[in-house]
Write an enzyme that holds these catalytic residues in place. Structure first.
Site, PDB file in Angstrom:
ATOM      1  N   GLU A  62       0.850  -1.408   0.161  1.00  0.00           N
ATOM      2  CA  GLU A  62      -0.012  -0.405  -0.143  1.00  0.00           C
ATOM      3  C   GLU A  62       0.831   1.347  -0.093  1.00  0.00           C
ATOM      4  O   GLU A  62       0.839   2.157   0.925  1.00  0.00           O
ATOM      5  CB  GLU A  62      -1.062   0.042   1.157  1.00  0.00           C
ATOM      6  CG  GLU A  62      -1.885  -1.159   0.898  1.00  0.00           C
ATOM      7  CD  GLU A  62      -2.980  -1.178   2.164  1.00  0.00           C
ATOM      8  OE1 GLU A  62      -3.036  -0.313   3.146  1.00  0.00           O
ATOM      9  OE2 GLU A  62      -4.072  -1.860   2.115  1.00  0.00           O
ATOM     10  N   GLU A 275      -5.115  -8.872   0.321  1.00  0.00           N
ATOM     11  CA  GLU A 275      -6.106  -8.760   1.783  1.00  0.00           C
ATOM     12  C   GLU A 275      -7.431  -8.632   1.345  1.00  0.00           C
ATOM     13  O   GLU A 275      -7.669  -8.112   0.261  1.00  0.00           O
ATOM     14  CB  GLU A 275      -5.390  -7.394   2.330  1.00  0.00           C
ATOM     15  CG  GLU A 275      -3.961  -7.656   2.958  1.00  0.00           C
ATOM     16  CD  GLU A 275      -3.699  -6.201   3.710  1.00  0.00           C
ATOM     17  OE1 GLU A 275      -4.551  -5.390   4.244  1.00  0.00           O
ATOM     18  OE2 GLU A 275      -2.388  -5.947   3.812  1.00  0.00           O
TER      19      GLU A 275
END
Ligand SMILES: *[C@@H]1O[C@H](CO)[C@@H](O)[C@H](O)[C@H]1NC(C)=O
Ligand SMILES: *[C@@H]1O[C@H](CO)[C@@H](O)[C@H](O)[C@H]1NC(C)=O
Ligand SMILES: *[C@@H]1O[C@H](CO)[C@@H](O)[C@H](O)[C@H]1NC(C)=O
Length: 374
Positions: A62, A275
């Site tokens: 991220e 995720e």
């Protein structure tokens, strides 16, 4: 609940977790506006030490969160932004872009030395994982549809476009102008194609409304550059039901299909869902048998797997799915206030790990008769 989850190709299932989801997390340790030498050295140590066993590497998780929350809003380390009432230092007009550029170069540098020095011998692969928030147009007007695409460009294309094409998205180049770096020929060669898989972390979606370009909102910042106003609610109805205790998850499985189709349409590379997860509020007064009965989590996973199955049937190359998280954990923005785990952690009893209903279900689903598990 009946489903038609049929995965014909070789598909990897798993659950992710982390030693610490906090300011100590690897990605947040380095001053991304200054360069990336320490990061590269750390990565090299990891390849040397663990490469005989680790076959899937995620270089940076991220980068959006590091650049946006660390250098634009200042709520994540290193806590920089333009607003002197909340941040002692920083510049949200320039630093997020410098950090983003260095994050890409750091990833690509590490990926290239893995490829040249380790990959043949170790046989692993390299990914970069991205926060995959899906932005839905608030209305069907052209302005809102373009704004939603622009939000996707600014938050996902920011990294994907360089990784696939060696340059930033056109909308960003037009709006950010000379505050956005240009890749030199050498950097372009380094960054373009510097991955085997792309990881997508999907939790939720938002509506996006256009913010007109004129008058340009002041002060100049990454957020203002997006010209997109994202909202949870449209006509007083949220995009999906709110997950227990979470400030940001509104459950919207269809957004996963949408983001996968977006990835295919614009980038068409192999994807792993690195995720995907849901919370319940931590509440120690709840009796344990009840705390372990997480039917909502089973339904969450089923519904998201259905969307992946649909995406695969529609030509998207999804190669794996990892539930977040294996255990209840410390989350960087939610602390211990929520539980994401397939396993319940008894914080008062020596951190004892107890499988929730979902852990058993997921085990049966992954190892056994998948139809029956559904
Ligand atoms: C974003 O939308 C909300 C309500 O939908 C509004 O109150 C707010 O002023 C908008 N922000 C901008 C920057 O336009
Ligand atoms: C995707 O993965 C498959 C193997 O599963 C491989 O044959 C193919 O070349 C990959 N595609 C891209 C675009 O990397
Ligand atoms: C915690 O759970 C108990 C027992 O179910 C309930 O009475 C209480 O309202 C819950 N507390 C919070 C803050 O949700």
């Amino acid at each position: 609940m009946s489903t038609d989850l049929i995965f014909l190709v070789i598909f990897v299932f798993g659950a992710s977790t982390a030693a610490a989801q906090s300011p100590t997390e690897e990605g947040h340790k380095f001053p991304w506006t200054l360069g990336q030498k320490d990061f590269e050295n750390n990565a090299e140590i990891c390849f040397k030490t663990f490469g005989d066993r680790v076959k899937s590497w995620i270089t940076i998780n991220e980068p959006l969160v590091i650049a946006k929350f660390g250098y634009t809003i200042g709520v994540a380390p290193p806590g920089r932004c333009s607003d002197r009432t909340t941040c002692p230092a920083g510049n949200a007009a320039t630093e997020p872009y410098i950090a983003g550029h260095n994050l890409l170069l750091a990833h690509a540098t590490v990926a290239s030395f893995y490829e040249y020095q380790y990959q043949a011998a170790q046989g692993g692969h390299i990914e970069m994982s991205h926060a995959g928030l899906y932005y839905k147009p608030y209305s069907d007007t052209l302005f809102d549809r373009v704004a939603a695409k622009r939000a996707m460009d600014f938050e996902l294309g920011w990294f994907m476009e360089p990784l696939v094409r060696g340059k930033y998205p056109l909308s960003m180049r037009r709006l950010v102008k000379d505050r956005l770096s240009i890749f030199t020929e050498k950097e372009k060669k380094l960054v373009k194609g510097s991955f085997d898989f792309i990881g997508i972390n999907y939790y939720t979606s938002r509506f996006v409304k256009n913010i007109p370009v004129n008058p340009k909102p002041a002060p100049v910042s990454f957020l203002a550059d997006e010209h997109a106003n994202s909202t949870v609610v449209k006509d007083r109805v949220p995009v999906g039901p709110k997950a227990g205790g979470s400030w940001f998850i509104y459950i919207y499985p269809k957004g996963l299909y949408k983001i996968l189709k977006f990835m295919q349409k614009h980038y068409d590379r192999n994807i792993t869902i690195t995720e995907n997860g849901v919370t319940e509020k931590k509440n120690d007064s709840i009796p344990i048998h009840q705390a372990l009965y997480d039917q909502h989590r089973i339904e969450f996973i089923q519904k998201h797997l259905q969307q992946i199955s649909k995406a695969i049937n529609n030509g998207v190359n999804v190669k794996g799915y990892f539930y977040w998280s294996l255990f209840d954990d410390f989350e960087w923005s939610e602390g211990y206030g929520v539980r994401y785990g397939l396993y319940h952690i008894d914080y008062k009893n020596n951190l004892k790990r107890i499988p929730k209903k979902s852990a058993k279900w997921y085990h049966d689903f992954v190892t056994g008769d998948r139809k029956q598990a559904c």
